[in-house]
Design a protein around this motif. Structure first.
Motif, PDB file in Angstrom:
ATOM      1  N   ARG A 111       0.836  -1.207   0.000  1.00  0.00           N
ATOM      2  CA  ARG A 111       0.000   0.000   0.000  1.00  0.00           C
ATOM      3  C   ARG A 111       0.867   1.252   0.000  1.00  0.00           C
ATOM      4  NH1 ARG A 111      -3.378  -2.344   4.240  1.00  0.00           N
ATOM      5  NH2 ARG A 111      -2.704  -0.762   5.718  1.00  0.00           N
ATOM      6  N   ARG A 112       1.835   1.280   0.904  1.00  0.00           N
ATOM      7  CA  ARG A 112       2.665   2.469   1.066  1.00  0.00           C
ATOM      8  C   ARG A 112       3.570   2.684  -0.148  1.00  0.00           C
ATOM      9  NH1 ARG A 112       2.699   4.644   6.182  1.00  0.00           N
ATOM     10  NH2 ARG A 112       4.825   5.421   5.979  1.00  0.00           N
ATOM     11  N   ASP A 113       4.105   1.606  -0.714  1.00  0.00           N
ATOM     12  CA  ASP A 113       4.953   1.725  -1.902  1.00  0.00           C
ATOM     13  C   ASP A 113       4.161   2.294  -3.079  1.00  0.00           C
ATOM     14  OD1 ASP A 113       7.126   0.751  -0.554  1.00  0.00           O
ATOM     15  OD2 ASP A 113       7.004  -1.278  -1.385  1.00  0.00           O
ATOM     16  N   LYS A 114       2.971   1.748  -3.287  1.00  0.00           N
ATOM     17  CA  LYS A 114       2.143   2.193  -4.413  1.00  0.00           C
ATOM     18  C   LYS A 114       1.674   3.632  -4.208  1.00  0.00           C
ATOM     19  CE  LYS A 114      -1.423   0.525  -7.550  1.00  0.00           C
ATOM     20  NZ  LYS A 114      -2.411  -0.516  -7.875  1.00  0.00           N
ATOM     21  N   ALA A 115       1.318   3.978  -2.962  1.00  0.00           N
ATOM     22  CA  ALA A 115       0.876   5.341  -2.655  1.00  0.00           C
ATOM     23  C   ALA A 115       2.004   6.329  -2.867  1.00  0.00           C
ATOM     24  CB  ALA A 115       0.371   5.414  -1.212  1.00  0.00           C
ATOM     25  N   SER A 116       3.217   5.976  -2.434  1.00  0.00           N
ATOM     26  CA  SER A 116       4.367   6.869  -2.588  1.00  0.00           C
ATOM     27  C   SER A 116       4.679   7.113  -4.063  1.00  0.00           C
ATOM     28  CB  SER A 116       5.583   6.265  -1.878  1.00  0.00           C
ATOM     29  OG  SER A 116       6.696   7.128  -2.001  1.00  0.00           O
ATOM     30  N   ALA A 117       4.611   6.047  -4.870  1.00  0.00           N
ATOM     31  CA  ALA A 117       4.882   6.183  -6.300  1.00  0.00           C
ATOM     32  C   ALA A 117       3.852   7.084  -6.976  1.00  0.00           C
ATOM     33  CB  ALA A 117       4.895   4.805  -6.955  1.00  0.00           C
ATOM     34  N   VAL A 122       2.394  12.850  -9.140  1.00  0.00           N
ATOM     35  CA  VAL A 122       1.641  14.113  -9.169  1.00  0.00           C
ATOM     36  C   VAL A 122       2.428  15.259  -8.538  1.00  0.00           C
ATOM     37  CG1 VAL A 122      -0.586  12.940  -9.214  1.00  0.00           C
ATOM     38  CG2 VAL A 122       0.384  13.650  -7.006  1.00  0.00           C
ATOM     39  N   GLY A 123       3.726  15.027  -8.257  1.00  0.00           N
ATOM     40  CA  GLY A 123       4.582  16.121  -7.816  1.00  0.00           C
ATOM     41  C   GLY A 123       4.694  16.324  -6.322  1.00  0.00           C
ATOM     42  N   ILE A 124       4.376  15.304  -5.522  1.00  0.00           N
ATOM     43  CA  ILE A 124       4.546  15.390  -4.064  1.00  0.00           C
ATOM     44  C   ILE A 124       5.788  14.601  -3.685  1.00  0.00           C
ATOM     45  CG2 ILE A 124       3.527  14.901  -1.808  1.00  0.00           C
ATOM     46  CD1 ILE A 124       2.055  17.092  -3.283  1.00  0.00           C
ATOM     47  N   ASP A 125       6.829  15.292  -3.214  1.00  0.00           N
ATOM     48  CA  ASP A 125       8.095  14.615  -2.905  1.00  0.00           C
ATOM     49  C   ASP A 125       8.028  13.889  -1.556  1.00  0.00           C
ATOM     50  OD1 ASP A 125       8.541  16.500  -0.832  1.00  0.00           O
ATOM     51  OD2 ASP A 125       9.641  17.843  -2.182  1.00  0.00           O
ATOM     52  N   ALA A 126       9.108  13.172  -1.247  1.00  0.00           N
ATOM     53  CA  ALA A 126       9.130  12.315  -0.054  1.00  0.00           C
ATOM     54  C   ALA A 126       8.921  13.110   1.232  1.00  0.00           C
ATOM     55  CB  ALA A 126      10.447  11.541  -0.001  1.00  0.00           C
ATOM     56  N   VAL A 127       9.462  14.331   1.289  1.00  0.00           N
ATOM     57  CA  VAL A 127       9.313  15.155   2.497  1.00  0.00           C
ATOM     58  C   VAL A 127       7.845  15.517   2.715  1.00  0.00           C
ATOM     59  CG1 VAL A 127       9.862  17.389   3.548  1.00  0.00           C
ATOM     60  CG2 VAL A 127      11.656  16.070   2.383  1.00  0.00           C
ATOM     61  N   ALA A 147      -3.939  11.992  -6.388  1.00  0.00           N
ATOM     62  CA  ALA A 147      -3.183  10.744  -6.248  1.00  0.00           C
ATOM     63  C   ALA A 147      -4.053   9.656  -5.645  1.00  0.00           C
ATOM     64  CB  ALA A 147      -1.940  10.978  -5.391  1.00  0.00           C
ATOM     65  N   ARG A 148      -4.830  10.008  -4.641  1.00  0.00           N
ATOM     66  CA  ARG A 148      -5.716   9.019  -4.009  1.00  0.00           C
ATOM     67  C   ARG A 148      -6.761   8.508  -5.002  1.00  0.00           C
ATOM     68  NH1 ARG A 148      -9.209  11.351   0.729  1.00  0.00           N
ATOM     69  NH2 ARG A 148     -10.065  12.412  -1.097  1.00  0.00           N
ATOM     70  N   ALA A 149      -7.265   9.400  -5.866  1.00  0.00           N
ATOM     71  CA  ALA A 149      -8.271   8.993  -6.848  1.00  0.00           C
ATOM     72  C   ALA A 149      -7.686   8.073  -7.916  1.00  0.00           C
ATOM     73  CB  ALA A 149      -8.884  10.234  -7.502  1.00  0.00           C
ATOM     74  N   LEU A 150      -6.389   8.252  -8.223  1.00  0.00           N
ATOM     75  CA  LEU A 150      -5.772   7.508  -9.321  1.00  0.00           C
ATOM     76  C   LEU A 150      -5.071   6.231  -8.880  1.00  0.00           C
ATOM     77  CD1 LEU A 150      -4.195  10.447 -11.366  1.00  0.00           C
ATOM     78  CD2 LEU A 150      -6.268   9.145 -11.921  1.00  0.00           C
TER      79      LEU A 150
END
Length: 214
Positions: A111-117, A122-127, A147-150
């Motif tokens: 879940r977390r890997d896919k969400a981070s990718a 969409v331009g949201i960096d790790a920080v 990102a949540r929708a996609l």
């Protein structure tokens, strides 16, 4: 790959919704009209958040709703991504976990890997992925909501006035983001807006609503 989204509805009250339209894969259709015209209500019918008196809604080969045949598919099975006007992010969760929330059927690490990718796309960096909604700008919150929708690879994307709460400069950057996303999204996209200029800039087709009539 998604198919065309076909919508036909006849709902008399309390909000009249009457008429139909289609949206092909890769096409963006703007639902335009004054406030109270029924645009958001129609989006809710498509998403399965409102039960219509009579309707047939089909996406590709999947019939989401056919009242005449007694068919009704719940929202959870419609594979639809939706971005709300107020973002609808969970205030106690950071950006990463807000997106991962859409993937509860997967193991936590996946879940977390896919969400981070998806957030990175969409331009949201790790920080910023570690920050809660109140620590993000309006434009960043909108990117998280997108990102949540996609992240679940939806068959259709529904956008309910997603740019209305941000300033003009941020709105333009979000327009560009949506244009970039469309290059890789071969799904129907429905955008609700009351801004004709916004609709003209983004949409392939306009569907006009007035008093519930499509």
């Amino acid at each position: 790959m998604s198919g065309a989204l076909l919508v036909q509805v006849d709902h008399p009250a309390p909000m009249v919704l009457r008429g139909g339209f289609s949206c092909e894969p890769g096409q963006l259709v703007a639902l335009v009209g004054p406030s109270g015209a029924g645009k958001t209500s129609l989006l809710r019918v498509i998403a399965g958040l409102m039960v219509p008196a009579q309707a047939r809604i089909q996406c590709g080969n999947a019939v989401w709703c056919d009242t005449q045949a007694g068919q009704w598919m719940p929202t959870s099975r419609r594979h639809v991504g939706m971005v709300f006007q107020n973002y609808a992010l969970m205030p106690h969760l950071d950006a990463l976990d807000n997106v991962a929330l859409a993937l509860l059927d997967l193991p936590l690490a996946q879940r977390r890997d896919k969400a981070s990718a998806q957030l990175a796309r969409v331009g949201i960096d790790a920080v910023h992925q570690q920050r809660k909604p109140q620590q993000l700008s309006g434009g960043q919150q909108q990117r998280v909501a997108l990102a949540r929708a996609l992240v679940r690879d939806p068959q259709a994307l529904l956008l309910d006035e997603p740019f209305s709460a941000v300033d003009q400069l941020t709105r333009q950057s979000l327009f560009e983001l949506l244009a970039q996303c469309r290059q890789t999204l071969n799904i129907p996209i429905i955008l609700v807006t009351h801004d004709l200029q916004e609709a003209r800039q983004l949409a392939d087709k306009l569907v006009v609503m007035d008093g519930g009539d499509i």
